[in-house]
Design a protein around this motif. Structure first.
Motif, PDB file in Angstrom:
ATOM      1  N   ALA A   1       8.682 -32.268 -16.806  1.00 19.86           N
ATOM      2  CA  ALA A   1       8.181 -33.328 -16.430  1.00 19.86           C
ATOM      3  C   ALA A   1       6.892 -33.311 -16.563  1.00 19.86           C
ATOM      4  O   ALA A   1       5.595 -32.364 -16.977  1.00 19.86           O
ATOM      5  CB  ALA A   1       8.395 -33.203 -14.929  1.00 19.86           C
ATOM      6  N   CYS A  36       3.145 -30.058  -9.424  1.00 18.78           N
ATOM      7  CA  CYS A  36       4.440 -29.950  -9.027  1.00 18.78           C
ATOM      8  C   CYS A  36       4.766 -31.568  -8.997  1.00 18.78           C
ATOM      9  O   CYS A  36       6.079 -31.462  -8.323  1.00 18.78           O
ATOM     10  CB  CYS A  36       4.270 -30.024  -7.525  1.00 18.78           C
ATOM     11  SG  CYS A  36       2.928 -30.758  -6.222  1.00 18.78           S
ATOM     12  N   CYS A  37       3.914 -32.357  -8.938  1.00 23.97           N
ATOM     13  CA  CYS A  37       4.307 -33.751  -9.143  1.00 23.97           C
ATOM     14  C   CYS A  37       5.318 -33.835 -10.176  1.00 23.97           C
ATOM     15  O   CYS A  37       5.643 -33.771 -11.706  1.00 23.97           O
ATOM     16  CB  CYS A  37       3.252 -35.212  -9.371  1.00 23.97           C
ATOM     17  SG  CYS A  37       2.151 -34.991  -7.689  1.00 23.97           S
ATOM     18  N   GLU A  38       6.816 -34.965 -10.621  1.00 27.73           N
ATOM     19  CA  GLU A  38       7.169 -35.486 -11.743  1.00 27.73           C
ATOM     20  C   GLU A  38       7.436 -36.669 -11.630  1.00 27.73           C
ATOM     21  O   GLU A  38       7.132 -37.838 -10.864  1.00 27.73           O
ATOM     22  CB  GLU A  38       8.664 -34.546 -11.107  1.00 27.73           C
ATOM     23  CG  GLU A  38       9.018 -33.804 -10.887  1.00 27.73           C
ATOM     24  CD  GLU A  38      10.100 -32.827 -10.962  1.00 27.73           C
ATOM     25  OE1 GLU A  38      10.677 -33.369 -11.632  1.00 27.73           O
ATOM     26  OE2 GLU A  38      10.181 -31.862 -10.196  1.00 27.73           O
ATOM     27  N   SER A  39       7.121 -36.852 -12.974  1.00 23.04           N
ATOM     28  CA  SER A  39       7.135 -38.903 -13.055  1.00 23.04           C
ATOM     29  C   SER A  39       8.703 -39.126 -13.674  1.00 23.04           C
ATOM     30  O   SER A  39       9.673 -38.003 -14.333  1.00 23.04           O
ATOM     31  CB  SER A  39       6.314 -38.776 -13.798  1.00 23.04           C
ATOM     32  OG  SER A  39       6.691 -38.242 -16.133  1.00 23.04           O
ATOM     33  N   THR A  41      10.970 -40.514 -11.908  1.00 25.71           N
ATOM     34  CA  THR A  41      11.456 -40.529 -10.241  1.00 25.71           C
ATOM     35  C   THR A  41      11.804 -41.796 -10.372  1.00 25.71           C
ATOM     36  O   THR A  41      10.579 -42.670  -9.676  1.00 25.71           O
ATOM     37  CB  THR A  41      11.365 -39.842  -9.845  1.00 25.71           C
ATOM     38  OG1 THR A  41      10.967 -38.277 -10.253  1.00 25.71           O
ATOM     39  CG2 THR A  41      12.165 -39.622  -8.624  1.00 25.71           C
ATOM     40  N   CYS A 131       4.665 -30.617  -2.225  1.00 26.69           N
ATOM     41  CA  CYS A 131       3.575 -30.831  -3.055  1.00 26.69           C
ATOM     42  C   CYS A 131       2.723 -32.419  -2.842  1.00 26.69           C
ATOM     43  O   CYS A 131       3.224 -33.169  -2.724  1.00 26.69           O
ATOM     44  CB  CYS A 131       4.864 -31.584  -4.212  1.00 26.69           C
ATOM     45  SG  CYS A 131       4.105 -32.065  -5.580  1.00 26.69           S
TER      46      CYS A 131
END
Length: 182
Positions: A1, A36-39, A41, A131
């Motif tokens: 991510a 901790c962030c995910e792109s 989504t 997060c």
């Protein structure tokens, strides 16, 4: 991510007129933000919408059917508002930040985040409930200066009491607008 770029210091961050003490020292949190962030989504890819009274936390626009008292989404100037509100809503497991109708918004979800279900979701970001930038703490519904003893958001601002809340809670100093609309 992919990680999101680091953000500025979040002490005294605001959503509407609600201010929280967000110092890392105050809460003893380790800063894992933004790694901790995910792109990638999307708001409809996974999870179940979490509907709640987000007006109580300062949300005033971008809400589902223009009703911020029962919504799973809201306009957010900064992505940091997403985890702040998610951790303040009991059933929220994760949040999603993205653009809808030209406005930056946050969506609250339960369950598990999922991957993109539509094209070009790289600008959308999600994170689990925890997060958040160091020091984020759940918000109190309404204006915390108003509440003492039996006078709290639930007893004074309940929509079942009508548009102005419970009239027994208000006087010249304490009003529905001041206490229930942060």
């Amino acid at each position: 991510a992919a990680a999101v770029e680091p953000v500025a210091n979040m002490e005294g961050a605001q959503l509407g007129n609600t201010t929280a003490d967000l110092s890392a020292e105050a809460l003893g949190q380790e800063d894992n933000w933004p790694s901790c962030c995910e792109s990638g989504t999307t708001s409809n890819a996974a999870g179940v919408p979490v509907f709640a009274n987000l007006q109580a936390f300062g949300a005033v626009s971008g809400c589902f059917q223009d009703d911020c008292t029962n919504t799973d989404k809201f306009d957010a100037v900064a992505i940091e508002s997403c985890p702040l509100i998610c951790m303040s809503v009991a059933n929220c497991s994760f949040w999603v930040s993205g653009v809808e109708d030209g406005a930056s918004r946050c969506w609250l979800r339960s369950g598990e985040p999922g991957g993109g279900g539509v094209d070009n979701t790289t600008a959308w970001v999600s994170g689990r409930r925890d997060c958040a930038p160091a020091g984020h703490a759940p918000l109190v519904m309404g204006n915390k200066e108003c509440w003492m003893g039996d006078f709290n958001y639930a007893s004074c601002c309940a929509l079942s009491s009508g548009g102005g809340g419970n009239p027994h809670c208000w006087d010249d100093r304490w009003t529905y607008d001041k206490c229930c609309l942060p």
